[in-house]
Write an enzyme that holds these catalytic residues in place. Sequence first.
Site, PDB file in Angstrom:
ATOM      1  CG  HIS A  29      -1.813   1.160   1.341  1.00 24.72           C
ATOM      2  ND1 HIS A  29      -3.179   1.079   1.158  1.00 24.72           N
ATOM      3  CD2 HIS A  29      -1.573   2.469   1.632  1.00 24.72           C
ATOM      4  CE1 HIS A  29      -3.721   2.261   1.317  1.00 24.72           C
ATOM      5  NE2 HIS A  29      -2.768   3.125   1.617  1.00 24.72           N
ATOM      6  CD  GLU A  30       1.370   3.715   3.581  1.00 23.61           C
ATOM      7  OE1 GLU A  30       1.681   4.781   3.003  1.00 23.61           O
ATOM      8  OE2 GLU A  30       0.271   3.538   4.116  1.00 23.61           O
ATOM      9  CG  HIS A  33       0.104   5.935  -1.039  1.00 26.07           C
ATOM     10  ND1 HIS A  33      -0.964   6.314  -1.835  1.00 26.07           N
ATOM     11  CD2 HIS A  33      -0.436   5.437   0.101  1.00 26.07           C
ATOM     12  CE1 HIS A  33      -2.094   6.033  -1.206  1.00 26.07           C
ATOM     13  NE2 HIS A  33      -1.802   5.499  -0.034  1.00 26.07           N
TER      14      HIS A  33
END
Length: 224
Positions: A29-30, A33
């Site tokens: 997820h990170e 980003h």
Amino acid sequence: MDWLERLTWFPLNEFPFVVISLVLAFTIHEFAHAYSAYKFGDNTAYDAGRVTLNPAAHLDVIGTILIFLVGFGWAKPVPVNRGRFKHPRLMGIVVSAVGPLSNLFLAAVGILLAVLVFQTGWMINASIGVQSAVETFLEYLIVLNIGLFLFNLIPLPPLDGYRIIQDLVPLRVRLRMDENVQWGMFLFLLIVFIPPLRAVTLTPLFNLTEGIIAGIAGFYGLFY
């Protein structure tokens, strides 16, 4: 150990599967980003060492612990300087959206693996213990990632849904949102730490997640 069992959201004997699933979910997820922001021209996350698949760069201690205690949490926010994007609003939406979408992707991978493993006879010669372990891991991989996908779309700071809304609304509305962001953060913390509020606001999310999982499981004949 009964007291510890009562304090945690997950059965203690399933913690290893939860930990592996969460590390994958938070890290991807990170990373999504950070990598997308870097590709769009913002080096902030890259300079902070966040364009990496090393979990240590992304995991937040408190956010991870809360997953085990209350069923949800967070990782370290990725620093993003939207002013470095060629098209700040459009690229800001993409950078915010790829995080939840990465969790949806991981859930899809888990579903594909479950179908391949349990519908093609790959595990037919494995012991019952191995089959149970693989099934439990894939179930958590799917459930947690779908839950994180939905949770992160809630339009409250610091979640991705809030950032997406910020880039979709007119500038004057965004400025008002920026002025009142502390109240959104306060509401988010109230939901996290006050059980009755958490139950009222997150029960529909948990029910939706369970419904999606039950539908997927029923369609593919998985887990149940």
